[in-house]
Enzyme design. Structure first.
Site, PDB file in Angstrom:
ATOM      1  N   ASP A 121       0.997  -1.238  -0.389  1.00  0.00           N
ATOM      2  CA  ASP A 121       0.127  -0.394  -0.011  1.00  0.00           C
ATOM      3  C   ASP A 121       1.175   0.930  -0.527  1.00  0.00           C
ATOM      4  OD1 ASP A 121      -2.386   1.636   0.677  1.00  0.00           O
ATOM      5  OD2 ASP A 121      -3.050  -0.237   1.163  1.00  0.00           O
ATOM      6  N   HIS A 188      -3.981   6.121   3.584  1.00  0.00           N
ATOM      7  CA  HIS A 188      -4.521   4.414   2.580  1.00  0.00           C
ATOM      8  C   HIS A 188      -4.361   3.392   3.251  1.00  0.00           C
ATOM      9  CE1 HIS A 188      -6.325   1.311  -0.290  1.00  0.00           C
ATOM     10  NE2 HIS A 188      -7.040   2.870  -0.089  1.00  0.00           N
ATOM     11  N   SER A 524     -11.103  -1.510  -0.093  1.00  0.00           N
ATOM     12  CA  SER A 524      -9.777  -1.544   0.294  1.00  0.00           C
ATOM     13  C   SER A 524      -9.776  -2.232   2.124  1.00  0.00           C
ATOM     14  CB  SER A 524      -8.908   0.043   0.116  1.00  0.00           C
ATOM     15  OG  SER A 524      -8.146   0.222  -1.810  1.00  0.00           O
TER      16      SER A 524
END
Length: 733
Positions: A121, A188, A524
């Site tokens: 990520d 994220h 996600s």
């Protein structure tokens, strides 16, 4: 004690009079038989919100108070927990009070102790409370990874690895202008990693919303961050380098909340290529389905060795109500950290009516930058339409910069009832297309339109839940329609987890707010939920293959919501297996599935032969002397779901199940798809020992009058021994 018998004012003397009445009542109690000599004491006397008090009583005293005519009720001092991450409670790993349930897989799997979860990520914010290593023992000796310390990144016994890969990005777009380190400047990566394996982190919230203790699915797992994504994207060379490093480092689970768009052949998809090698070495791979729904054929990461995850809602809403001047109330959603005064109305204006002289009607309706006239907008609530290639939160920034007091963000027809909860920079509410039409109709009915927006309210126990998020990418599988994708659904809407403290929660550069935890939505977010659950099963059943673990989760999933009715899409229609795969994950049941559908590297190689790939490419994933079988058909591929994309006559599939429970006999029950005859042979399977395997066949026939049936129809095949239900979706066209 009901209403005050004394008239209450706002003075200390008035409070004292009410409090004295409480003491008088308590003093009237009989002496308890417990041997205590002292009368109970009041430690809270409530004089404003209710008329009552808090004290320590034994059973006899409590019963005496209950029978007192001046007492309405005696209530036990029950323990309540602040709620987050709500998803683990929703999935049954803990109860409404935050206590771990007796049958929780957390107990059985020791919270995923010492399983190593890798996340690919945007990196990690190592200082987050979600990565604290309190109470954790030495790092497993099998771990071969390390921590790259650039950017001040420091690892510990929880965060045991942090590495970054950027050269593919540099090759594609030129030298990277951001700091080269594993530190997460986006948020994220920290969010997804902590959802999969974050430690217990008390006091987590996003601007006060979702208050409670954040934790990952495997809270005692070790975690490692592989930064393969940069501001300009996630490039395949970097992704493959990260996967390669993780295999060498000795990880147990790979979590990838990223993917491509459109059909990518297995032979050119680096995620498929890299992860097949990982799976062949016993590493489970979990990946997101994508956010391109609800259109068909949009699911990514469709390789059968990848566990592909769709996104669903949970039973928590963050509600912000719009109250129009005609008293019509519309339920929207928001995470704004600002609120308008309760009940106070403001002039209401549509974006089109607030446009600057040189702005087009279409652009002003969308509240695009430079289209709103501050003189027309100042002090008003503005109505903006969603879309136009502009982020939802950015519309709020445009409105705030123009002087708006609040914003109503209304869906266009294409977004229907899909509502996304965003941390708007001003008081705001995101409403559905239907409610947006109601707002426009009201605006057109009067010259003096007004509205108010309520402060955000957290609602728990919402029904029905889950619903399938409209953004969640759908099947059919674009490469192998005979293999159902996505595989499973998990919470992916309004998930609270760790964040980067240099990133804004709205992802807008002009937003200067910062938060240690953020609430985000997407596949996600659903992907790491399953990664964490896979970690638990790895801990509990270290001898299970990645395919067995996937099967256990798929065959124990549910297709019912918490109202006992079929799971819906967000538009209110019944969802299908192309939205949720086998169903919504039930981790506690997955710990003991009874039977599993297992697969080996040889099975995956057979599938690659089905695609006529070069034999040297196929052999690279396992046995160097492997040869393609002469008569393999995809109907023999031992997947936990069954799909027929083009049934023109009688067709048969073969499946093989392995007993991973106690000896027993399983009988089959079929919920046949409409217009399809389904025959299973044999109808009963008996197992005398663990590890024993049995083969069965399923024959499908179109019904006599079903020649005009052109759409997919759905059913379910269930093997049951009275304790376990081993369920497989049936998808037929």
């Amino acid at each position: 004690m009901g209403q005050h018998s004394l008239r209450q004012g706002n003075t200390v003397f008035d409070d004292q009079k009410v409090s004295q009445s409480h003491h008088d009542l308590l003093a009237s109690l009989s002496v308890s038989g417990t041997g205590k000599q002292d009368q109970p004491e009041i430690f809270y006397s409530y004089t404003r919100c209710v008329n009552g008090f808090a004290t320590m009583l034994d059973e006899q005293q409590a019963e005496e108070l209950k029978n007192n005519p001046n007492v309405d009720s005696v209530i036990l001092n029950r323990k309540y927990e602040l709620h987050t991450t709500r998803s683990w409670e929703f999935l049954g790993l803990e109860n409404n009070n935050g206590a771990v349930t007796e049958n929780s897989i957390w107990n059985q799997a020791k919270y995923g102790e010492d399983v190593i979860i890798a996340n690919f990520d945007t990196g990690v914010w190592p200082e987050s409370k979600s990565f604290n290593d309190e109470g954790m023992g030495p790092v497993p000796t099998r771990w071969k990874g390390f921590c790259e310390s650039e950017g001040g990144v420091r690892c510990n016994r929880k965060l045991i690895g942090a590495r970054y890969f950027y050269k593919g990005c540099n090759a594609a777009i030129g030298p990277n202008t951001t700091e080269l380190s594993a530190r997460d400047t986006n948020g994220h990566g920290s969010h997804t990693l902590s959802t999969a394996g974050g430690s217990f982190a008390p006091g987590a919230s996003n601007f006060g919303y979702g208050n409670g203790t954040a934790k990952g699915g495997s809270p005692k797992a070790r975690v490692a961050a592989y930064k393969v994504c940069w501001p300009d994207g996630c490039f395949s060379a970097d992704i493959l380098a990260g996967i390669d490093a993780a295999i060498s480092d000795g990880v147990d689970v790979m979590s990838l909340s990223l993917g491509g768009t459109g059909m990518i052949d297995y032979s050119t998809d680096v995620i498929a290529i890299g992860t097949l090698t990982a799976v062949s070495r016993g590493i489970s791979v979990v990946a997101s389905s994508g956010n391109n729904g609800p259109a068909a054929f949009t699911s990514s990461n469709v390789a059968p060795w990848i566990f592909t995850v769709a996104a669903s809602t949970m039973d928590r809403d963050f509600s912000a109500f719009v109250i129009l001047g005609n008293n019509k109330s519309l339920k929207g959603t928001s995470l704004s950290d600002k609120a308008l005064p309760a009940g106070e109305s403001y002039p209401l204006i549509f974006g089109d009516d607030a446009k600057t002289a040189n702005a087009t009607t279409g652009n002003a309706t969308l509240c695009l930058p430079g289209t709103l006239d501050p003189i027309k907008v100042a002090g008003k609530i503005i109505v903006c339409l969603r879309g136009g290639g502009m982020a939802r939160s950015d519309k709020g920034i445009v409105a705030a910069n123009a002087g708006a007091s609040g914003m109503i963000l209304a869906n266009g027809q294409s977004h229907g009832n899909e509502l996304i909860t965003d941390p708007h920079i001003l008081p705001a509410s995101h409403i559905s297309y239907t409610d947006g039409l109601a707002v426009l109709a009201y605006l057109n009915s009067t010259k003096n339109a007004t509205a108010s927006i309520s402060p955000v309210q957290t609602e728990l126990g919402v029904k029905p839940a889950p619903k399938m998020a409209l953004f969640s990418s759908r099947g059919p599988n674009s490469l192998d329609p005979e293999i159902l994708k996505p595989d499973i659904a998990a919470p992916g809407v309004n998930v609270l987890a760790a964040y980067s403290e240099v990133a804004s929660p709205s992802e807008s550069i002009s937003d200067k707010r910062r938060t240690a935890f953020a609430i985000l939505s997407g596949t996600s977010m659903s992907c790491p939920h399953v990664s964490g659950i896979v970690g638990l099963l790895k801990s509990q059943h270290p001898d299970w293959s990645p395919a067995a673990i996937k099967s256990a989760i798929m065959t124990t999933a549910t297709t019912q919501a918490n109202d006992k009715k079929p799971i819906l899409d967000e538009d209110g229609k019944n969802a299908t297996p192309f939205a949720y795969g086998a169903g919504h994950v039930q981790p506690n049941l997955a710990a003991d599935p009874g039977l599993v559908y297992d697969l080996t590297t040889n099975d995956y190689q057979n599938l690659l032969c089905h695609h006529n790939y070069n034999i040297s490419f196929i052999r690279s994933f396992g046995n160097a002397s492997y040869t393609c079988p002469e008569n393999f058909t995809i109907s023999e591929f031992n997947y936990p779901s069954i799909a027929f994309p083009n049934l023109t006559g009688s067709a048969t599939v073969t499946r093989r199940v392995k007993n991973v429970g106690s000896p027993g006999t399983y009988n089959v029950h079929v919920l046949a798809p409409s217009g399809i005859s389904v025959v299973v042979e044999p109808e009963s399977l008996s197992f005398t020992q663990p590890g024993e395997e049995k083969i069965y066949k399923v024959t499908f026939n179109p019904a006599v009058n079903s020649t005009e049936q052109k759409d997919y129809v759905y059913g379910q095949l269930i093997w049951s021994d009275g304790k376990h239900e081993v369920k497989s979706p049936l998808v037929v066209k």
